[in-house]
Design a protein around this motif. Structure first.
Motif, PDB file in Angstrom:
ATOM      1  N   GLU A 161       6.060   2.126 -21.001  1.00 44.28           N
ATOM      2  CA  GLU A 161       6.976   2.948 -20.222  1.00 44.28           C
ATOM      3  C   GLU A 161       7.256   4.297 -20.866  1.00 44.28           C
ATOM      4  OE1 GLU A 161       9.877  -0.236 -18.131  1.00 44.28           O
ATOM      5  OE2 GLU A 161       9.442  -0.550 -20.259  1.00 44.28           O
ATOM      6  N   ALA A 162       6.897   4.456 -22.148  1.00 48.06           N
ATOM      7  CA  ALA A 162       7.039   5.766 -22.773  1.00 48.06           C
ATOM      8  C   ALA A 162       6.129   6.789 -22.104  1.00 48.06           C
ATOM      9  CB  ALA A 162       6.720   5.671 -24.263  1.00 48.06           C
ATOM     10  N   CYS A 163       5.011   6.325 -21.560  1.00 46.01           N
ATOM     11  CA  CYS A 163       4.059   7.219 -20.900  1.00 46.01           C
ATOM     12  C   CYS A 163       4.073   7.089 -19.382  1.00 46.01           C
ATOM     13  CB  CYS A 163       2.644   6.950 -21.408  1.00 46.01           C
ATOM     14  SG  CYS A 163       2.438   7.184 -23.189  1.00 46.01           S
ATOM     15  N   HIS A 164       4.404   5.919 -18.891  1.00 44.78           N
ATOM     16  CA  HIS A 164       4.368   5.695 -17.441  1.00 44.78           C
ATOM     17  C   HIS A 164       5.743   5.736 -16.786  1.00 44.78           C
ATOM     18  CE1 HIS A 164       0.093   4.614 -17.306  1.00 44.78           C
ATOM     19  NE2 HIS A 164       0.296   3.999 -18.459  1.00 44.78           N
ATOM     20  N   GLY A 165       6.795   5.791 -17.596  1.00 46.73           N
ATOM     21  CA  GLY A 165       8.135   5.807 -17.038  1.00 46.73           C
ATOM     22  C   GLY A 165       8.670   4.401 -16.829  1.00 46.73           C
ATOM     23  N   PRO A 166       9.969   4.272 -16.560  1.00 46.35           N
ATOM     24  CA  PRO A 166      10.584   2.955 -16.389  1.00 46.35           C
ATOM     25  C   PRO A 166       9.901   2.168 -15.280  1.00 46.35           C
ATOM     26  CG  PRO A 166      12.042   4.705 -15.612  1.00 46.35           C
ATOM     27  CD  PRO A 166      10.926   5.367 -16.346  1.00 46.35           C
ATOM     28  N   GLY A 167       9.690   0.861 -15.533  1.00 48.59           N
ATOM     29  CA  GLY A 167       8.791   0.088 -14.676  1.00 48.59           C
ATOM     30  C   GLY A 167       9.435  -0.836 -13.675  1.00 48.59           C
ATOM     31  N   SER A 168      10.757  -0.855 -13.565  1.00 43.99           N
ATOM     32  CA  SER A 168      11.379  -1.873 -12.701  1.00 43.99           C
ATOM     33  C   SER A 168      10.958  -1.725 -11.243  1.00 43.99           C
ATOM     34  CB  SER A 168      12.901  -1.802 -12.820  1.00 43.99           C
ATOM     35  OG  SER A 168      13.388  -0.535 -12.388  1.00 43.99           O
ATOM     36  N   ARG A 169      10.870  -0.495 -10.756  1.00 41.64           N
ATOM     37  CA  ARG A 169      10.500  -0.303  -9.346  1.00 41.64           C
ATOM     38  C   ARG A 169       9.042  -0.673  -9.102  1.00 41.64           C
ATOM     39  NH1 ARG A 169      13.524   5.513  -8.137  1.00 41.64           N
ATOM     40  NH2 ARG A 169      15.626   4.656  -7.943  1.00 41.64           N
ATOM     41  N   HIS A 170       8.194  -0.398 -10.080  1.00 44.57           N
ATOM     42  CA  HIS A 170       6.788  -0.801  -9.928  1.00 44.57           C
ATOM     43  C   HIS A 170       6.677  -2.313  -9.859  1.00 44.57           C
ATOM     44  CE1 HIS A 170       2.477  -0.666 -10.184  1.00 44.57           C
ATOM     45  NE2 HIS A 170       2.457  -1.313 -11.342  1.00 44.57           N
ATOM     46  N   LEU A 171       7.478  -3.007 -10.648  1.00 39.52           N
ATOM     47  CA  LEU A 171       7.471  -4.459 -10.599  1.00 39.52           C
ATOM     48  C   LEU A 171       7.990  -4.946  -9.250  1.00 39.52           C
ATOM     49  CD1 LEU A 171       6.474  -6.394 -12.707  1.00 39.52           C
ATOM     50  CD2 LEU A 171       8.802  -6.657 -13.550  1.00 39.52           C
ATOM     51  N   GLN A 172       8.984  -4.276  -8.708  1.00 38.17           N
ATOM     52  CA  GLN A 172       9.463  -4.612  -7.373  1.00 38.17           C
ATOM     53  C   GLN A 172       8.354  -4.402  -6.334  1.00 38.17           C
ATOM     54  OE1 GLN A 172      12.760  -1.955  -7.021  1.00 38.17           O
ATOM     55  NE2 GLN A 172      14.243  -3.433  -7.821  1.00 38.17           N
ATOM     56  N   TRP A 173       7.607  -3.320  -6.536  1.00 34.24           N
ATOM     57  CA  TRP A 173       6.527  -3.024  -5.582  1.00 34.24           C
ATOM     58  C   TRP A 173       5.490  -4.146  -5.579  1.00 34.24           C
ATOM     59  CZ3 TRP A 173       1.323  -2.110  -6.803  1.00 34.24           C
ATOM     60  CH2 TRP A 173       0.538  -1.652  -5.741  1.00 34.24           C
ATOM     61  N   THR A 174       5.228  -4.737  -6.758  1.00 34.23           N
ATOM     62  CA  THR A 174       4.258  -5.845  -6.803  1.00 34.23           C
ATOM     63  C   THR A 174       4.761  -7.065  -6.042  1.00 34.23           C
ATOM     64  OG1 THR A 174       5.125  -6.840  -8.848  1.00 34.23           O
ATOM     65  CG2 THR A 174       3.486  -5.066  -9.086  1.00 34.23           C
ATOM     66  N   GLN A 175       6.068  -7.122  -5.798  1.00 32.18           N
ATOM     67  CA  GLN A 175       6.663  -8.232  -5.080  1.00 32.18           C
ATOM     68  C   GLN A 175       6.910  -7.911  -3.610  1.00 32.18           C
ATOM     69  OE1 GLN A 175       7.094 -11.288  -6.594  1.00 32.18           O
ATOM     70  NE2 GLN A 175       5.879 -10.173  -8.123  1.00 32.18           N
ATOM     71  N   GLY A 176       6.360  -6.802  -3.159  1.00 31.78           N
ATOM     72  CA  GLY A 176       6.482  -6.466  -1.750  1.00 31.78           C
ATOM     73  C   GLY A 176       7.543  -5.455  -1.426  1.00 31.78           C
ATOM     74  N   GLN A 177       8.291  -5.000  -2.426  1.00 27.03           N
ATOM     75  CA  GLN A 177       9.299  -3.981  -2.193  1.00 27.03           C
ATOM     76  C   GLN A 177       8.616  -2.663  -1.859  1.00 27.03           C
ATOM     77  OE1 GLN A 177      12.707  -3.357  -1.392  1.00 27.03           O
ATOM     78  NE2 GLN A 177      13.085  -4.630  -3.172  1.00 27.03           N
ATOM     79  N   GLU A 178       9.116  -1.964  -0.866  1.00 24.82           N
ATOM     80  CA  GLU A 178       8.503  -0.700  -0.468  1.00 24.82           C
ATOM     81  C   GLU A 178       9.016   0.431  -1.348  1.00 24.82           C
ATOM     82  OE1 GLU A 178       8.895   0.150   3.639  1.00 24.82           O
ATOM     83  OE2 GLU A 178       7.949  -1.726   4.311  1.00 24.82           O
ATOM     84  N   TRP A 179       8.084   1.027  -2.074  1.00 25.04           N
ATOM     85  CA  TRP A 179       8.385   2.179  -2.915  1.00 25.04           C
ATOM     86  C   TRP A 179       7.251   3.179  -2.799  1.00 25.04           C
ATOM     87  CZ3 TRP A 179      12.911   3.297  -4.731  1.00 25.04           C
ATOM     88  CH2 TRP A 179      13.808   2.300  -5.126  1.00 25.04           C
ATOM     89  N   PRO A 180       7.558   4.462  -2.764  1.00 29.31           N
ATOM     90  CA  PRO A 180       6.485   5.460  -2.790  1.00 29.31           C
ATOM     91  C   PRO A 180       5.725   5.382  -4.110  1.00 29.31           C
ATOM     92  CG  PRO A 180       8.611   6.456  -2.202  1.00 29.31           C
ATOM     93  CD  PRO A 180       8.891   5.069  -2.684  1.00 29.31           C
ATOM     94  N   ASP A 181       4.470   5.734  -4.071  1.00 33.79           N
ATOM     95  CA  ASP A 181       3.630   5.805  -5.274  1.00 33.79           C
ATOM     96  C   ASP A 181       3.686   4.530  -6.098  1.00 33.79           C
ATOM     97  OD1 ASP A 181       2.886   8.423  -4.650  1.00 33.79           O
ATOM     98  OD2 ASP A 181       4.595   9.268  -5.711  1.00 33.79           O
ATOM     99  N   LYS A 182       3.702   3.390  -5.400  1.00 31.76           N
ATOM    100  CA  LYS A 182       3.689   2.078  -6.052  1.00 31.76           C
ATOM    101  C   LYS A 182       4.909   1.848  -6.939  1.00 31.76           C
ATOM    102  CE  LYS A 182      -1.371   2.112  -6.159  1.00 31.76           C
ATOM    103  NZ  LYS A 182      -2.576   1.945  -7.010  1.00 31.76           N
TER     104      LYS A 182
END
Length: 785
Positions: free
Chosen positions: A234-255
């Motif tokens: 996450e130091a390079c990709h940024g905080p990951g909680s929303r990306h993890l939500q996206w893997t569970q079907g949560q709708e987020w822009p840019d994954k």
């Protein structure tokens, strides 16, 4: 323990779906990641999607959370230096010999031991006495490892005795001191207990992920927080909680990612028959990757906390431009500048090369070894052959990096290659004294020889091109003619922005219209580094110029630029229309200073700010605090003494400087300032004693020689001229030294010596009216040399 994983920030969010997804990997995660809080403190209810999307910010969830879907990248990262940037002191992490080993330095024998799985060092503390400290963390991996000790109040310090992790055959597997030639003791600014080795400010935000300093000025203590030890995903990709939500079907822009590192996506390096160097198939239009890497791989100061990938870097950091002593005049690295500023100067950077074109982003390994890496873009039949490099194919001289990326060693054993990636310029080395890659290997040769070789091999080569280095060097020497040339550099769109910004910060806009026009254009430049240099150029300019040119910068989109502009406008009468922007930007600048309120440097900046605001009492208090924070830093004594001088408090000035000299008896500028104070108090003999001491201790400062010569000239003219001859050799372009030499020589009947000084003055500035007038009064030929 004041700083530990238990003091890290608690996760604000953890979806139930994450637990389901990672259940199969739970044991793996347990061995790889320690949560910031005990498991009972982690929420288990999944918030409603609308709440997550609109109210809950993305959070840091740890690199282990990435392993399930990105196992290949995660495995590569685990083997990298990023992953091992900092770790708890443990049998797995500690590489050094703590089996009752000893190391002697500066008369102190330090001892390294381990007991019950814990690690200890007995060494000299801040009072010089041997004291046992527990080592809490390891710091780094290769080619050395340092160790961190808590001195209380959450203040982590890096031991200056480090472990050489290289193999025995390479000289490693030993303790060594980072300042082997300095004999650093407890009363030195470089001692491991001092501010220069403080982890909280100097190191932390590049060795842990999502760092918060947590300094409390009232208690003078730290309560540092972070999400993960080491440089995590996450130091390079940024905080990951929303990306993890996206893997569970949560709708987020840019994954759900805060930043898409896609600059190399859908592109390739295009080789064409008519070109010897490849080009990007799609031009690079962003600098996202460069900004992510530069958060740590650049020399910069933090202006705010909370940066993560995807946010504007210069909202949180203010980078250093190319200046002495950080860089040589030609832009080569001098001090440890951490790559980005060097690479930003390069033709590779201008062509759209990114860090990950050469380095694997997760393992940090090179994408290819040796010349094969360069040959991926530079045609090997053109470049990787003896007719280009003039060495046997299997020799070190045949390696591209030997000539184009010379090494400079830091921390005794850590060679770093210069990412300027420039052609060798021994002609500049001869002219400017800059390092020369050729004679760096051919140590028995001189730059003249190397320049002749290059000219013979490449008669049409780029070494013939004019270099900004000559203008930069001339400006740093104070040569008036350089000002016009600096303006040309600032306006040259072919130069790298960092070079243009570095030229801009050397401009003196008060000298004329050309300089003002260049600064005005620089302040409107789309590149923030050019704007940064242009803002700095106005820092000490007249109020009218600052009001006219800097007021629009109060609305700059980047925090570090507008706050700097505000700091330079506090003593200017601004129109009402810009007052709201000014107050906002000034508040940001004061927040920056408060963020680092434990540092003498920032307390000194606060004092200067208050002085500029006419709040002398607060300035005095800030400088007093700065002295308390770093009693071995002479600058704050000098500034506070100057404040007392301006208030007519001469006895207080003298008392302060004498107290400082008890602690810093070899600090030449303290003797210089005390000498001037004694002059003002009509104590001539005592003043001369300190002015002479200043000249002996600090001849590299032209004022010490100049002022001493002026002081002794009425009674000892020969001594004054001897001093000025010496100072003139050391500072051949300093006008005060040269003019004193010329006028004193003429006054005391030495026209030949006067002619030498006048010639130097006219070489410095052919339009120097005083020198021209004196030249007319000198005989045509002088024989009393």
């Amino acid at each position: 323990m004041a700083v530990s994983e238990h003091s890290s920030r608690k996760w604000r969010w953890l979806a139930l779906a994450v637990a389901v997804l990672l259940l199969a990997l739970a044991s793996y995660f347990a061995s790889q990641y320690r949560p910031a809080k005990p498991a009972a403190a982690v929420p288990v209810e999944t918030p409603a999607p609308s709440v997550v999307r609109n109210q809950t910010p993305a959070d840091f969830i740890g690199s282990a959370s990435c392993a399930g879907c990105h196992s290949e990248q995660h495995q590569a990262w685990q083997e990298s230096q990023h992953a091992h940037a900092m770790a708890h002191a443990s049998a797995e992490a500690v590489l050094a010999d703590f089996n009752d080993s000893r190391f002697e330095y500066a008369g102190t024998v330090s001892r390294f031991q381990q007991r019950d799985g814990r690690y200890f060092v007995t060494t000299d503390g801040a009072d010089g006495q041997l004291t046992e400290y527990e080592v809490l963390y390891t710091f780094g991996l290769d080619p050395l490892q340092q160790y961190l000790v808590d001195l209380g109040g959450g203040r982590l310090q890096a031991l200056s005795i480090a472990w050489d992790t290289r193999p025995h055959a390479a000289g490693g597997q030993r303790w060594f001191h980072l300042y082997p030639d300095e004999q650093v003791r407890h009363d030195s600014p470089l001692h491991w207990t001092g501010p220069a080795q403080n982890w909280n400010f100097m190191c932390a935000d590049c060795h842990v992920t999502d760092y918060r300093k947590g300094f409390d000025a009232q208690t003078q203590s730290f309560a540092a927080e972070w999400s993960e030890l080491g440089v995590g995903c996450e130091a390079c990709h940024g905080p990951g909680s929303r990306h993890l939500q996206w893997t569970q079907g949560q709708e987020w822009p840019d994954k759900g990612l805060t930043l898409l590192l896609d600059e190399r996506q859908d592109m390739h390096w295009l080789h064409e028959l008519e070109r010897v160097t490849a080009r990007r198939s799609v031009p690079l239009s962003t600098d996202k990757e460069q900004q992510v890497c530069a958060q740590c791989h650049s020399l910069r100061s933090a202006t705010a906390e909370g940066y993560h990938a995807g946010l504007p870097l210069l909202d949180f950091y203010r980078p250093e431009l190319l200046s002495d002593p950080l860089y040589f005049a030609d832009g080569q690295q001098r001090e440890e500048v951490f790559i980005s500023g060097s690479f930003a100067q390069s033709r590779m950077h201008a062509a759209g090369v990114t860090c990950s074109d050469c380095h694997q982003p997760h393992s940090q390994a090179l994408r290819a070894e040796g010349n094969a890496l360069c040959s991926s873009c530079h045609l090997p039949t053109e470049f990787d052959r003896p007719t280009h490099h003039f060495y046997a194919a299997d020799s070190s001289g045949a390696q591209c990096v030997s000539c184009h990326m010379p090494e400079r060693t830091y921390m005794v054993i850590d060679p770093r290659r210069d990412h300027n990636i420039a052609v060798p310029r021994p002609d500049l080395a001869r002219q400017l004294g800059t390092p020369d890659a050729c004679t760096g290997c051919h140590t028995d040769r001189e730059p003249d020889w190397a320049a002749q070789q290059i000219a013979g091999w490449f008669p049409e080569g780029r070494w013939q091109q004019a270099s900004p280095a000559t203008t930069i060097a001339a400006a740093d020497q104070g040569l008036p003619a350089a000002q016009q040339d600096l303006a040309t550099l600032v306006n040259d769109p072919q130069l790298a922005p960092i070079v243009r910004g570095s030229a801009a910060q050397r401009l003196q806009p008060q000298l004329g219209q050309v300089q003002q026009q260049a600064v005005a254009k620089g302040l409107q430049d789309p590149d923030p580094l050019v704007r940064l240099g242009s803002i700095r150029a106005l820092g000490d300019g007249p109020a009218a110029l600052r009001r006219h040119y800097l007021a629009p910068l109060l609305a700059d989109p980047l925090r570090s630029l507008r706050s700097l502009a505000a700091s330079q406008l506090v003593d200017v009468d601004l129109p009402p229309a810009v007052q709201p922007a000014f107050e906002r930007a000034l508040r940001e600048y004061e927040e920056e200073l408060a963020l680092h309120a434990e540092r003498s440097s920032h307390l000194g900046q606060l004092a200067l700010l208050r002085l500029r605001q006419g709040r002398a009492g607060e300035a005095e208090e800030a400088w007093s605090q700065a002295i308390k924070a770093a009693p071995l830093d002479a600058a704050n004594y000098l500034n506070l003494a100057d404040l007392y001088r301006s208030q007519g408090r001469e006895k207080t000035t003298e008392r302060l400087l004498r107290e400082a000299l008890v602690i810093l008896p070899a600090e030449g500028m303290l003797h210089y300032a005390l000498g001037l104070s004694l002059v003002r108090q009509q104590q001539r003999e005592a003043a001369l004693e300190h002015l002479r001491r200043a000249w002996v201790l600090q001849p590299d400062e032209p004022r010490t020689g100049y002022v001493l010569a002026v002081a002794v000239e009425p009674s000892a003219p020969e001594e004054a001229l001897t001093i000025l001859r010496q100072a003139g050799r050391l500072h051949p372009t300093d006008r005060d030294v040269l003019w004193a030499g010329a006028s004193f020589s003429f006054r005391h009947g030495q026209p030949g010596l006067a002619r030498e000084f006048v010639d130097a003055l006219l070489e410095r500035d052919s339009g120097d009216q005083q020198a021209l007038e004196l030249a007319r009064r000198l005989p045509d030929a002088a024989t009393d040399r």
